[in-house]
Design a protein around this motif. Structure first.
Motif, PDB file in Angstrom:
ATOM      1  N   ILE A 132       0.836  -1.201   0.000  1.00  0.00           N
ATOM      2  CA  ILE A 132       0.000   0.000   0.000  1.00  0.00           C
ATOM      3  C   ILE A 132       0.873   1.254   0.000  1.00  0.00           C
ATOM      4  N   VAL A 133       1.892   1.260   0.822  1.00  0.00           N
ATOM      5  CA  VAL A 133       2.751   2.440   0.969  1.00  0.00           C
ATOM      6  C   VAL A 133       3.641   2.667  -0.244  1.00  0.00           C
ATOM      7  N   THR A 134       4.062   1.594  -0.900  1.00  0.00           N
ATOM      8  CA  THR A 134       5.029   1.737  -1.998  1.00  0.00           C
ATOM      9  C   THR A 134       4.419   1.618  -3.394  1.00  0.00           C
ATOM     10  N   LEU A 135       3.145   1.319  -3.499  1.00  0.00           N
ATOM     11  CA  LEU A 135       2.514   1.177  -4.812  1.00  0.00           C
ATOM     12  C   LEU A 135       2.653   2.484  -5.587  1.00  0.00           C
ATOM     13  N   PRO A 136       3.229   2.432  -6.792  1.00  0.00           N
ATOM     14  CA  PRO A 136       3.365   3.659  -7.580  1.00  0.00           C
ATOM     15  C   PRO A 136       1.999   4.303  -7.851  1.00  0.00           C
ATOM     16  N   VAL A 137       1.998   5.619  -7.932  1.00  0.00           N
ATOM     17  CA  VAL A 137       0.761   6.375  -8.096  1.00  0.00           C
ATOM     18  C   VAL A 137      -0.048   5.865  -9.283  1.00  0.00           C
ATOM     19  N   HIS A 138       0.598   5.624 -10.409  1.00  0.00           N
ATOM     20  CA  HIS A 138      -0.163   5.196 -11.588  1.00  0.00           C
ATOM     21  C   HIS A 138      -0.851   3.850 -11.374  1.00  0.00           C
ATOM     22  N   GLN A 139      -0.332   3.018 -10.459  1.00  0.00           N
ATOM     23  CA  GLN A 139      -0.941   1.724 -10.188  1.00  0.00           C
ATOM     24  C   GLN A 139      -2.246   1.872  -9.398  1.00  0.00           C
ATOM     25  N   PHE A 140      -2.395   2.952  -8.655  1.00  0.00           N
ATOM     26  CA  PHE A 140      -3.642   3.177  -7.938  1.00  0.00           C
ATOM     27  C   PHE A 140      -4.808   3.322  -8.901  1.00  0.00           C
ATOM     28  N   TYR A 141      -4.548   3.890 -10.062  1.00  0.00           N
ATOM     29  CA  TYR A 141      -5.592   4.144 -11.048  1.00  0.00           C
ATOM     30  C   TYR A 141      -5.614   3.131 -12.180  1.00  0.00           C
ATOM     31  N   ARG A 142      -4.591   2.297 -12.254  1.00  0.00           N
ATOM     32  CA  ARG A 142      -4.525   1.305 -13.325  1.00  0.00           C
ATOM     33  C   ARG A 142      -5.727   0.369 -13.225  1.00  0.00           C
ATOM     34  N   MET A 143      -6.436   0.208 -14.337  1.00  0.00           N
ATOM     35  CA  MET A 143      -7.615  -0.638 -14.346  1.00  0.00           C
ATOM     36  C   MET A 143      -7.189  -2.094 -14.508  1.00  0.00           C
ATOM     37  N   THR A 144      -7.853  -2.958 -13.744  1.00  0.00           N
ATOM     38  CA  THR A 144      -7.570  -4.382 -13.807  1.00  0.00           C
ATOM     39  C   THR A 144      -8.890  -5.141 -13.897  1.00  0.00           C
ATOM     40  N   ALA A 145      -8.867  -6.247 -14.615  1.00  0.00           N
ATOM     41  CA  ALA A 145     -10.081  -7.044 -14.797  1.00  0.00           C
ATOM     42  C   ALA A 145     -10.489  -7.664 -13.463  1.00  0.00           C
ATOM     43  N   PHE A 146     -11.797  -7.690 -13.258  1.00  0.00           N
ATOM     44  CA  PHE A 146     -12.357  -8.312 -12.068  1.00  0.00           C
ATOM     45  C   PHE A 146     -13.655  -8.977 -12.512  1.00  0.00           C
ATOM     46  N   PRO A 147     -14.217  -9.890 -11.750  1.00  0.00           N
ATOM     47  CA  PRO A 147     -15.389 -10.632 -12.228  1.00  0.00           C
ATOM     48  C   PRO A 147     -16.521  -9.783 -12.814  1.00  0.00           C
ATOM     49  N   ASP A 148     -16.806  -8.641 -12.230  1.00  0.00           N
ATOM     50  CA  ASP A 148     -17.904  -7.818 -12.742  1.00  0.00           C
ATOM     51  C   ASP A 148     -17.442  -6.654 -13.603  1.00  0.00           C
ATOM     52  N   GLY A 149     -16.230  -6.695 -14.107  1.00  0.00           N
ATOM     53  CA  GLY A 149     -15.728  -5.626 -14.965  1.00  0.00           C
ATOM     54  C   GLY A 149     -14.375  -5.134 -14.502  1.00  0.00           C
ATOM     55  N   LEU A 150     -14.012  -3.946 -14.941  1.00  0.00           N
ATOM     56  CA  LEU A 150     -12.720  -3.370 -14.591  1.00  0.00           C
ATOM     57  C   LEU A 150     -12.819  -2.573 -13.288  1.00  0.00           C
ATOM     58  N   PRO A 163     -10.191  -0.054 -10.533  1.00  0.00           N
ATOM     59  CA  PRO A 163      -8.866   0.548 -10.357  1.00  0.00           C
ATOM     60  C   PRO A 163      -8.074  -0.207  -9.290  1.00  0.00           C
ATOM     61  N   GLY A 164      -6.771  -0.078  -9.330  1.00  0.00           N
ATOM     62  CA  GLY A 164      -5.894  -0.781  -8.403  1.00  0.00           C
ATOM     63  C   GLY A 164      -6.249  -0.587  -6.941  1.00  0.00           C
ATOM     64  N   TRP A 165      -6.607   0.644  -6.561  1.00  0.00           N
ATOM     65  CA  TRP A 165      -6.931   0.881  -5.146  1.00  0.00           C
ATOM     66  C   TRP A 165      -8.125   0.058  -4.697  1.00  0.00           C
ATOM     67  N   ARG A 166      -9.078  -0.203  -5.592  1.00  0.00           N
ATOM     68  CA  ARG A 166     -10.251  -1.001  -5.210  1.00  0.00           C
ATOM     69  C   ARG A 166      -9.910  -2.473  -5.033  1.00  0.00           C
ATOM     70  N   LEU A 167      -8.853  -2.931  -5.685  1.00  0.00           N
ATOM     71  CA  LEU A 167      -8.446  -4.325  -5.519  1.00  0.00           C
ATOM     72  C   LEU A 167      -8.092  -4.607  -4.060  1.00  0.00           C
ATOM     73  N   PHE A 168      -7.470  -3.642  -3.387  1.00  0.00           N
ATOM     74  CA  PHE A 168      -7.138  -3.822  -1.967  1.00  0.00           C
ATOM     75  C   PHE A 168      -8.413  -4.003  -1.125  1.00  0.00           C
ATOM     76  N   PHE A 169      -9.460  -3.246  -1.441  1.00  0.00           N
ATOM     77  CA  PHE A 169     -10.724  -3.407  -0.726  1.00  0.00           C
ATOM     78  C   PHE A 169     -11.372  -4.751  -1.067  1.00  0.00           C
ATOM     79  N   ALA A 170     -11.292  -5.164  -2.328  1.00  0.00           N
ATOM     80  CA  ALA A 170     -11.857  -6.457  -2.732  1.00  0.00           C
ATOM     81  C   ALA A 170     -11.155  -7.598  -2.002  1.00  0.00           C
TER      82      ALA A 170
END
Length: 193
Positions: A137-155, A157-164
């Protein structure tokens, strides 16, 4: 103004305020202002995620501590995971997802955890796991926070993956609470934040 129009305007406002990077202010900002704006939101995400994962660690360790060592191999039925396998699964699944979807280091890529872990092993690995996630969480590059990643119900952002991933842990932690109750142990209540 009709109820439908007011509702649409309210939803538009809320969505705009919840999704940084999509507001009029940022679209009109200069590059430097946009980077500062983005950094501000990333700092907020980091604080929020750090708090969420700290609470998760605290509650997970409390529940893992409550189960006597002799019940770590306990399972409800043959088709379910044991108490220790629940924790092992949370650790491995989360690290694999963060690695595959965000390109983060996976500390379990080169070493394996035993399928059946002792209480001491689970507690040790949980502590190491939560330290690893906090470092991500502390070292994740800024662009990775917004990078979209596939998830079961769609894309997402990286920050939401931590909540998932925390939601996934909550699901298995709930199963562990049931296992505790089946052994006559009242699980420690959740403190919340």
């Amino acid at each position: 103004m009709s109820v439908i129009i007011r509702t649409c305007l309210l939803l538009f406002f809320l969505v705009g305020s919840l999704r940084p990077g999509y507001t009029q202010d940022q679209m009109a900002a200069t590059q430097g202002e946009a980077e500062t704006y983005s950094q501000t939101y990333v700092a907020r995400y980091r604080r929020e995620l750090t708090d969420v994962w700290w609470q998760s660690e605290k509650h997970s360790l409390a529940l893992a501590e409550q189960m006597p060592a002799e019940y770590y191999p306990f399972r409800l039925t043959d088709s379910t995971m044991t108490f220790s396998e629940q924790w092992r699964h949370c650790i491995l699944y989360t690290c694999n997802q963060l690695s595959e979807r965000l390109g983060l280091e996976n500390p379990y890529q080169r070493r394996t955890l035993p399928t059946q872990m002792t209480k001491d092993q689970v507690l040790t690995e949980l502590k190491a796991f939560y330290t690893h996630v906090q470092a991500c969480i502390v070292t994740l590059p800024v662009h990775q926070f917004y990078r979209m990643t596939a998830f079961p119900d769609g894309l997402i952002p990286g920050w939401r993956l931590f909540f998932a991933m925390e939601n996934h842990i909550i699901y298995h932690r709930g199963q562990c609470e049931v296992y505790l109750r089946l052994k006559g142990i009242t699980p420690k209540s959740y403190d919340g934040w």
